[in-house]
Write a protein that holds these residues in place. Structure first.
Motif, PDB file in Angstrom:
ATOM      1  N   ASP A  31       0.745  -1.179  -0.016  1.00 49.06           N
ATOM      2  CA  ASP A  31      -0.004   0.073   0.051  1.00 49.06           C
ATOM      3  C   ASP A  31       0.902   1.251  -0.092  1.00 49.06           C
ATOM      4  N   GLN A  97       4.339  -1.012   3.681  1.00 50.46           N
ATOM      5  CA  GLN A  97       3.065  -1.107   4.449  1.00 50.46           C
ATOM      6  C   GLN A  97       2.074  -1.852   3.864  1.00 50.46           C
ATOM      7  N   LYS A  98       1.595  -2.855   4.256  1.00 48.48           N
ATOM      8  CA  LYS A  98       0.558  -3.566   3.773  1.00 48.48           C
ATOM      9  C   LYS A  98      -0.524  -4.120   4.674  1.00 48.48           C
ATOM     10  N   PHE A  99      -1.589  -3.936   4.304  1.00 50.34           N
ATOM     11  CA  PHE A  99      -2.846  -4.364   5.184  1.00 50.34           C
ATOM     12  C   PHE A  99      -2.722  -3.651   6.640  1.00 50.34           C
ATOM     13  N   GLY A 100      -1.896  -2.487   6.794  1.00 46.53           N
ATOM     14  CA  GLY A 100      -1.994  -2.027   7.894  1.00 46.53           C
ATOM     15  C   GLY A 100      -0.866  -2.281   8.755  1.00 46.53           C
ATOM     16  N   VAL A 101       0.050  -3.281   8.289  1.00 48.30           N
ATOM     17  CA  VAL A 101       1.339  -3.765   9.050  1.00 48.30           C
ATOM     18  C   VAL A 101       2.666  -3.049   8.392  1.00 48.30           C
ATOM     19  N   ASP A 102       3.325  -2.609   9.339  1.00 39.48           N
ATOM     20  CA  ASP A 102       4.738  -1.951   8.752  1.00 39.48           C
ATOM     21  C   ASP A 102       5.817  -3.022   8.644  1.00 39.48           C
TER      22      ASP A 102
END
Length: 114
Positions: A31, A97-102
């Motif tokens: 993202d 960042q992907k699906f809100g995970v850094d």
């Protein structure tokens, strides 16, 4: 996901460096891809980010001097840094960042001499 940052070094004020962050999968699958920096004894600060649609955002302190980009073929995110200033001296980190995970990579040191 693994990130490997490189390209830091010692440069004189006014010079340029290009940081690279090799990602274990395509940068386009995330993202956000971003660069942050942290000077000794200070908090980690945002530098630049590129969103999945290709829009880039920069900290005011680097606007017009730094450019973030990504290369899908090389699974790499770049930070081109021009007109460097001594206050740009920091440890630079890449982040995705992907699906809100850094997910963070290790830092690469940039030192700008006056």
């Amino acid at each position: 996901v693994q990130l490997q940052a490189s390209g830091g070094g010692l440069v004189q004020a006014g010079g340029s460096l290009r940081l690279s962050c090799v990602v274990s999968e395509s940068p386009f699958s995330f993202d956000v891809v971003a660069w942050y920096r942290q000077a000794p004894g200070k908090q980690r600060d945002f530098v630049a980010a590129m969103f999945s649609g290709g829009i880039a955002n920069y900290a005011d302190s680097v606007k017009g001097r730094f450019t973030i980009s990504r290369d899908n073929a090389k699974n790499t995110v770049y930070l081109q840094m021009n007109s460097l200033k001594p206050e740009d001296t920091s440890l630079y980190y890449c982040k995705v960042q992907k699906f809100g995970v850094d997910i963070w990579g290790q830092g690469t040191q940039v030192t700008v001499s006056s």
